[in-house]
Design an enzyme around this catalytic site. Sequence first.
Site, PDB file in Angstrom:
ATOM      1  N   LYS A  78       0.847  -1.198   0.000  1.00 57.09           N
ATOM      2  CA  LYS A  78       0.000   0.000   0.000  1.00 57.09           C
ATOM      3  C   LYS A  78       0.881   1.247   0.000  1.00 57.09           C
ATOM      4  O   LYS A  78       1.880   1.297   0.731  1.00 57.09           O
ATOM      5  CB  LYS A  78      -0.876  -0.044   1.259  1.00 57.09           C
ATOM      6  N   SER A 153      -9.727   1.405   2.736  1.00 56.88           N
ATOM      7  CA  SER A 153      -8.911   2.231   1.877  1.00 56.88           C
ATOM      8  C   SER A 153      -7.862   1.458   1.082  1.00 56.88           C
ATOM      9  O   SER A 153      -7.300   1.990   0.142  1.00 56.88           O
ATOM     10  CB  SER A 153      -8.198   3.293   2.726  1.00 56.88           C
ATOM     11  N   SER A 177      -9.617  -0.964   6.794  1.00 55.60           N
ATOM     12  CA  SER A 177      -9.047  -0.811   5.457  1.00 55.60           C
ATOM     13  C   SER A 177      -8.402  -2.048   4.855  1.00 55.60           C
ATOM     14  O   SER A 177      -8.123  -2.058   3.663  1.00 55.60           O
ATOM     15  CB  SER A 177      -8.026   0.324   5.460  1.00 55.60           C
TER      16      SER A 177
HETATM   17  N1  GLN Z   1     -13.105   3.671   6.260  1.00 59.32           N
HETATM   18  C1  GLN Z   1     -12.170   3.943   7.306  1.00 59.32           C
HETATM   19  C2  GLN Z   1     -11.815   5.404   7.299  1.00 59.32           C
HETATM   20  O1  GLN Z   1     -12.039   6.038   6.296  1.00 59.32           O
HETATM   21  C3  GLN Z   1     -10.993   3.042   7.135  1.00 59.32           C
HETATM   22  C4  GLN Z   1      -9.662   3.623   7.403  1.00 59.32           C
HETATM   23  C5  GLN Z   1      -8.535   2.665   7.494  1.00 59.32           C
HETATM   24  O2  GLN Z   1      -8.672   1.596   8.044  1.00 59.32           O
HETATM   25  N2  GLN Z   1      -7.380   3.122   7.051  1.00 59.32           N
HETATM   26  O3  GLN Z   1     -11.329   5.934   8.263  1.00 59.32           O
END
Ligand code: GLN
Length: 490
Positions: A78, A153, A177
């Site tokens: 990532k 994400s 995410s």
């Molecule tokens: N949907 C969550 C957010 O936007 C996920 C974030 C994550 O785990 N990096 O904060």
Amino acid sequence: MGINELTIEQAALGLREKKFTAVDLTRACLARIAERNREINAFITVREEEALAEAAAADARLAAGTAEALTGIPFSVKDAIITKDVRSTGAAKILDNYTPPFEATVISKIRQQGAVLLGKNNCDAFGHGASNENSMYGPVRNPHDLKKVAGGSSGGSAAAVADSQCLFAIAEDTGGSIRQPASLCGVVGLRPSYGRNSRFGIMPMASSLDTVGPLTKTVKDIAIVLKAIAGQDSKDATTVPDGVPDYEAELQKKNGGLRGVRVGIPQEYFSATSGLAADGGVLLHPEVQRLTKESVEKLKEAGAEIVNVSLPHTKYSVAVYYIIVPSEDSSNLARLDGVRYGVRATTNDLYKLYAESRANGFPEEVKRRILIGTYALSAGYYDAYYKKAQQVRTLIRRDFDAVFQKVDVLLTPTSPFPAFGIGEKANDPLAMYLADVMVAPAAVAGMPAISIPAGTTSDNLPVGLQLIGPRLSENTLLSFAYELEKIYAL
Ligand code: GLN
């Protein structure tokens, strides 16, 4: 079947049996990326020559008999995770040209084993999002349906694994995410317990929730990668000193399968409107409901004991999450000022330089978080928001602690719905936040959780199921997931 479609376990065997070389395997992944990246957009940076050179070095290690578990296995990372000498943008233009001189501990561990770094995966900028539409490098498309999102994400990482562009990916999970895109793309994704893996070199989002973990095609592959990356790190004081079990070897030990395992079904995750959000709820998609029910039946047949449980404070998880995360975010992101890297405004006025660079270098969602977080931390509001959220967080964690006195593992859907259309929720931040209802609670509580593919909808979209375990129970969590995966394969 192309060799890029193999699991880590199969590829490692093929390399040792000299059926193909690490260079062959890397070429197969690079060819798949070249064929698909324009459509899927899972990679921001691809390293062709460097990856092939690393593969040749891996082949030399294999020939010399010094290979380790991940030697010669192509993987991707990532872009919100720091990789030495490899551009790391976090999917935001404010770091567009940032090539770090150092590396995340977990990535160093993998590369020291001789795994081949193919490139960097697209994601929601700095991990903010649930659809991978908040990247400044374009959205990631779901390999199962190009009109749908890959989830977020870590959408690029999940899509790259699902589409066989790499054999595994490393991503970050602050509030879902890893698990949510794993569910939407049909792969396996583990969020380890907070403290299990080093966060050093992960671009910090919310430091008290950030974790780093693998996305793979199978549970066994998760065990192989987790063993390579887990452990205490002197560069991250929140890592725990507990020893790292041989997760892979442990999987084979459980002879009784799921017989006698106490599986908790938290009622809050199953009411028609999921009942998880304090203000109303999210409609649980009927096919997600159907596949979850079928899984419960399968578990019963396998001899598991199904126990209905309740996590009464869990409905506050999303609200708590979206106070704590923006607060910590606003503090962590303050260091990005446009002075050294990325988009930089051309002006001699210092204030304008910061303001314009940040205005152009961050996407809307990142700016929204900074504004909400700055507000929640400001004098006069700190007690009402941030402190209150931390107090409720403790209640949420206690619910989990109490329930794990009664059951070994909890079973829930990973996402209330399968992949949704690109653009469908893009202009509705609250709807996007509510996509996290199933994944935020374990994150807020610091518990490990895994998403495994549980079947597909009538439109052929994957649906994942989530298993949540007590803190530092990765060992048993993986063995339950492994047994469940076997049942699905029947
Ligand atoms: N949907 C969550 C957010 O936007 C996920 C974030 C994550 O785990 N990096 O904060």
